[in-house]
Design a protein around this motif. Structure first.
Motif, PDB file in Angstrom:
ATOM      1  N   ASN A   1     -10.317   7.883  11.553  1.00  0.00           N
ATOM      2  CA  ASN A   1      -8.951   8.339  11.250  1.00  0.00           C
ATOM      3  C   ASN A   1      -8.323   7.338  10.281  1.00  0.00           C
ATOM      4  N   VAL A   2      -8.098   7.778   9.045  1.00  0.00           N
ATOM      5  CA  VAL A   2      -7.612   6.864   8.012  1.00  0.00           C
ATOM      6  C   VAL A   2      -6.602   7.572   7.128  1.00  0.00           C
ATOM      7  N   TYR A   3      -5.584   6.831   6.702  1.00  0.00           N
ATOM      8  CA  TYR A   3      -4.585   7.311   5.746  1.00  0.00           C
ATOM      9  C   TYR A   3      -4.637   6.428   4.503  1.00  0.00           C
ATOM     10  N   LEU A   4      -4.423   7.028   3.344  1.00  0.00           N
ATOM     11  CA  LEU A   4      -4.168   6.222   2.152  1.00  0.00           C
ATOM     12  C   LEU A   4      -2.662   5.987   2.091  1.00  0.00           C
ATOM     13  N   ILE A   5      -2.236   4.735   2.203  1.00  0.00           N
ATOM     14  CA  ILE A   5      -0.820   4.380   2.147  1.00  0.00           C
ATOM     15  C   ILE A   5      -0.438   4.164   0.688  1.00  0.00           C
ATOM     16  N   VAL A   6       0.494   4.965   0.179  1.00  0.00           N
ATOM     17  CA  VAL A   6       0.868   4.951  -1.244  1.00  0.00           C
ATOM     18  C   VAL A   6       2.282   4.393  -1.391  1.00  0.00           C
ATOM     19  N   TYR A   7       2.477   3.475  -2.344  1.00  0.00           N
ATOM     20  CA  TYR A   7       3.806   2.888  -2.596  1.00  0.00           C
ATOM     21  C   TYR A   7       4.053   2.691  -4.078  1.00  0.00           C
ATOM     22  N   ASP A   8       3.347   3.439  -4.913  1.00  0.00           N
ATOM     23  CA  ASP A   8       3.519   3.382  -6.358  1.00  0.00           C
ATOM     24  C   ASP A   8       4.181   4.676  -6.820  1.00  0.00           C
ATOM     25  N   PRO A   9       5.219   4.613  -7.672  1.00  0.00           N
ATOM     26  CA  PRO A   9       5.943   5.843  -8.058  1.00  0.00           C
ATOM     27  C   PRO A   9       5.082   6.839  -8.808  1.00  0.00           C
TER      28      PRO A   9
ATOM     29  N   LEU B   1       4.763  -4.970   3.607  1.00  0.00           N
ATOM     30  CA  LEU B   1       5.220  -5.568   2.349  1.00  0.00           C
ATOM     31  C   LEU B   1       4.227  -6.603   1.820  1.00  0.00           C
ATOM     32  N   LYS B   2       3.539  -7.300   2.713  1.00  0.00           N
ATOM     33  CA  LYS B   2       2.485  -8.227   2.274  1.00  0.00           C
ATOM     34  C   LYS B   2       1.367  -7.453   1.561  1.00  0.00           C
ATOM     35  N   ARG B   3       1.039  -6.291   2.088  1.00  0.00           N
ATOM     36  CA  ARG B   3      -0.035  -5.484   1.493  1.00  0.00           C
ATOM     37  C   ARG B   3       0.417  -4.816   0.201  1.00  0.00           C
ATOM     38  N   VAL B   4       1.700  -4.483   0.124  1.00  0.00           N
ATOM     39  CA  VAL B   4       2.240  -3.926  -1.117  1.00  0.00           C
ATOM     40  C   VAL B   4       2.058  -4.925  -2.265  1.00  0.00           C
ATOM     41  N   GLU B   5       2.286  -6.195  -1.977  1.00  0.00           N
ATOM     42  CA  GLU B   5       2.139  -7.231  -2.994  1.00  0.00           C
ATOM     43  C   GLU B   5       0.671  -7.485  -3.338  1.00  0.00           C
ATOM     44  N   LYS B   6      -0.215  -7.361  -2.341  1.00  0.00           N
ATOM     45  CA  LYS B   6      -1.617  -7.742  -2.542  1.00  0.00           C
ATOM     46  C   LYS B   6      -2.470  -6.639  -3.150  1.00  0.00           C
ATOM     47  N   PHE B   7      -2.237  -5.381  -2.735  1.00  0.00           N
ATOM     48  CA  PHE B   7      -3.094  -4.272  -3.162  1.00  0.00           C
ATOM     49  C   PHE B   7      -2.312  -3.341  -4.090  1.00  0.00           C
ATOM     50  N   PRO B   8      -2.756  -3.171  -5.320  1.00  0.00           N
ATOM     51  CA  PRO B   8      -1.987  -2.358  -6.276  1.00  0.00           C
ATOM     52  C   PRO B   8      -1.956  -0.880  -5.921  1.00  0.00           C
ATOM     53  N   CYS B   9      -0.782  -0.312  -5.944  1.00  0.00           N
ATOM     54  CA  CYS B   9      -0.549   1.144  -5.827  1.00  0.00           C
ATOM     55  C   CYS B   9      -0.749   1.724  -4.434  1.00  0.00           C
TER      56      CYS B   9
END
Length: 505
Positions: A91-99, A73-81
């Motif tokens: 090994n890397v994932y793009l974590i997405v939280y934008d509709p 949740l800290k990263r959701v606030e700091k990094f857009p989308c």
């Protein structure tokens, strides 16, 4: 003595040559792997250069925190989308939280990442959850009739019976001056429901030791899959099988398969009784297991035993574990906010009276309760994330893009707590579901081509369980046992969900 020494020296000399060659080849191979790793990592850094993220170690990636969801949740606030989450090395994932980002991904037909499928397959087989392409489409079309509303209507009585059986047990507990851990009982109740509704099981499984062992096996498999995905040393199947956890995983899979095999065997035996087969064939609609047993694929062949068990394993897990998580978190949310709990109770009392019967029409006549259920599922989504591996390049609405081969994790939990989408996201406000973005409302059950086939069944069960529970009990949380959330395949509490119950009857 001198002859023996000479012979030994010659033997060592003859061996040293091949050993030197092997050593040299091993060194060259190691260097090639190091160069390959370096070049891929440099390529990935270039790919993600427009997606900022917290600092990470080049080998160990982003360190895991004890309270991982709070860090998210800290990263959701700091990094857009979205932001890249480095697991280890390359090994890397793009974590997405934008509709809007999610809609782009879910509007495509990208497969699940190979490692996720490989780790899940020994447990649930290659059923509807893991199938891709035309085979997935055939199975989906074959199973869709099992969720026709004419099939679902009679299930309400079976759902209510299972819930009442659980609530009767809770009545016996109320006299004790302590809190009750509810997730275990609710898991048995949802398993009892799915066995009766989808698999034509006669009787109750609540007191069945095999059912309790099955639920524990599913719990362990959830945890071990989550652990394996996070451990670089567990990626190789052979190495994993040699570990203690790999051995436990194999045992849990066997136990789960024995349980589902027994369900299939029991139904087949029942259908072989005189007259039963024709009686089932004459039905207008078949339930889930009977559809599988009578299935004919488009090429005219029946489902193999392996395919049959894969679908049963998939639906047995998806049909009871996710629903149990959802009901448990909904009751916890209502217990934590007594004003919403009471308003739901008043609505249900005015509709059902003492709850002696609940019908199909009742389900659409509890708007405030439905909003509270959806709001609780926003706060505590039963499936906190889903993942895809891009089969072709993708461009997001803000112009940023990624090439094929990149893994994307759609964080449902991150989306549901994104302050750019939900004002004051931690505060439960049912009106948000009603007046908020219609797009976000849909993400309680993620949309797209591969949306949840059993979402109507699940929502019906949630409403029945919540309605009957609120008529019987007043719920309050145990402040000494606040649940600690773990984002496994299913959102689970590390220490259980403990509530105080007060009987209203």
């Amino acid at each position: 003595m001198s002859v023996s020494a000479l012979s030994l020296t010659r033997a060592l000399g003859s061996v040293s040559g091949p050993l030197q060659v092997v050593s040299l080849l091993s060194l060259v191979l190691l260097l090639l792997k190091a160069v390959q790793f370096y070049l891929r990592r440099q390529w990935l850094l270039k790919v993600f250069h427009r997606f900022p993220s917290p600092p990470s170690h080049w080998l160990c990636g982003h360190s895991l925190k004890e309270n991982e969801l709070q860090e998210l949740l800290k990263r959701v606030e700091k990094f857009p989308c979205a932001y890249p989450r480095w697991m280890w090395g390359d090994n890397v994932y793009l974590i997405v939280y934008d509709p809007d980002y999610m809609k782009v991904v879910l509007g495509r037909s990208d497969p699940k990442p190979n490692d996720v499928c490989r780790f899940l397959a020994p447990w649930i087989g290659t059923g509807l959850l893991l199938l891709e392409g035309e085979t997935w489409f055939q199975h989906r079309r074959m199973l869709t009739p099992a969720f026709h509303h004419d099939i679902l209507k009679p299930y309400l009585g079976l759902m209510a019976d299972s819930v009442r059986g659980m609530l009767d047990k809770w009545e016996e507990f109320v006299s004790q001056d302590s809190s009750l851990e509810i997730l275990g009982d609710i898991s048995l109740m949802t398993l009892d429901t799915i066995m009766k509704c989808a698999f034509s099981h006669q009787g109750s499984v609540r007191n069945d030791r095999n059912s309790q062992s099955y639920i524990q096996a599913i719990k362990n498999l959830n945890s071990m899959l989550f652990s394996r995905l996070r451990n670089v040393f567990y990626q190789n199947d052979l190495i994993y099988r040699l570990t203690r956890e790999g051995h436990w995983n194999h045992q849990a899979c066997q136990l789960a398969h024995q349980y589902t095999d027994a369900v299939i065997k029991e139904r087949k035996a029942h259908l072989q009784k005189e007259g039963e087969l024709e009686k089932v064939r004459r039905r207008r609609h078949l339930d889930f297991l009977d559809i599988l047993l009578f299935a004919r694929m488009e090429n005219g062949s029946s489902l193999s035993d392996e395919d049959l068990r894969a679908e049963v394993d998939t639906f047995m897990f998806g049909g009871h574990d996710t629903t149990a998580s959802g009901i448990s978190w909904i009751l916890y949310a209502l217990a934590s906010h007594p004003e919403h709990q009471q308003r739901c109770r008043e609505e249900i009392q005015s509709l059902l009276g003492d709850g002696a019967s609940i019908t199909w029409d009742h389900l659409d006549q509890m708007p405030y309760t439905t909003m509270c259920i959806k709001e609780a599922m926003r706060l505590y989504p039963p499936v906190p994330a889903i993942s895809r591996e891009l089969s072709k390049p993708i461009t997001f609405p803000d112009g940023r893009s990624l090439p094929a081969g990149i893994k994307v994790a759609l964080s449902i939990y991150g989306l549901h707590h994104n302050p750019k989408v939900w004002p004051n996201p931690e505060w439960p406000m049912p009106t948000q579901i009603r007046t908020g973005s219609e797009t976000i409302s849909h993400f309680i059950f993620p949309p797209g081509r591969r949306n949840c086939i059993g979402k109507r069944f699940a929502m019906n069960e949630l409403k029945v369980a919540v309605a009957l529970t609120l008529l019987r009990f007043e719920l309050s949380p145990d402040p000494s046992r606040v649940p600690c959330l773990i984002p496994e395949i299913i959102l689970k509490p590390k220490n259980g969900i403990h509530l105080h119950l007060k009987s209203l009857t």
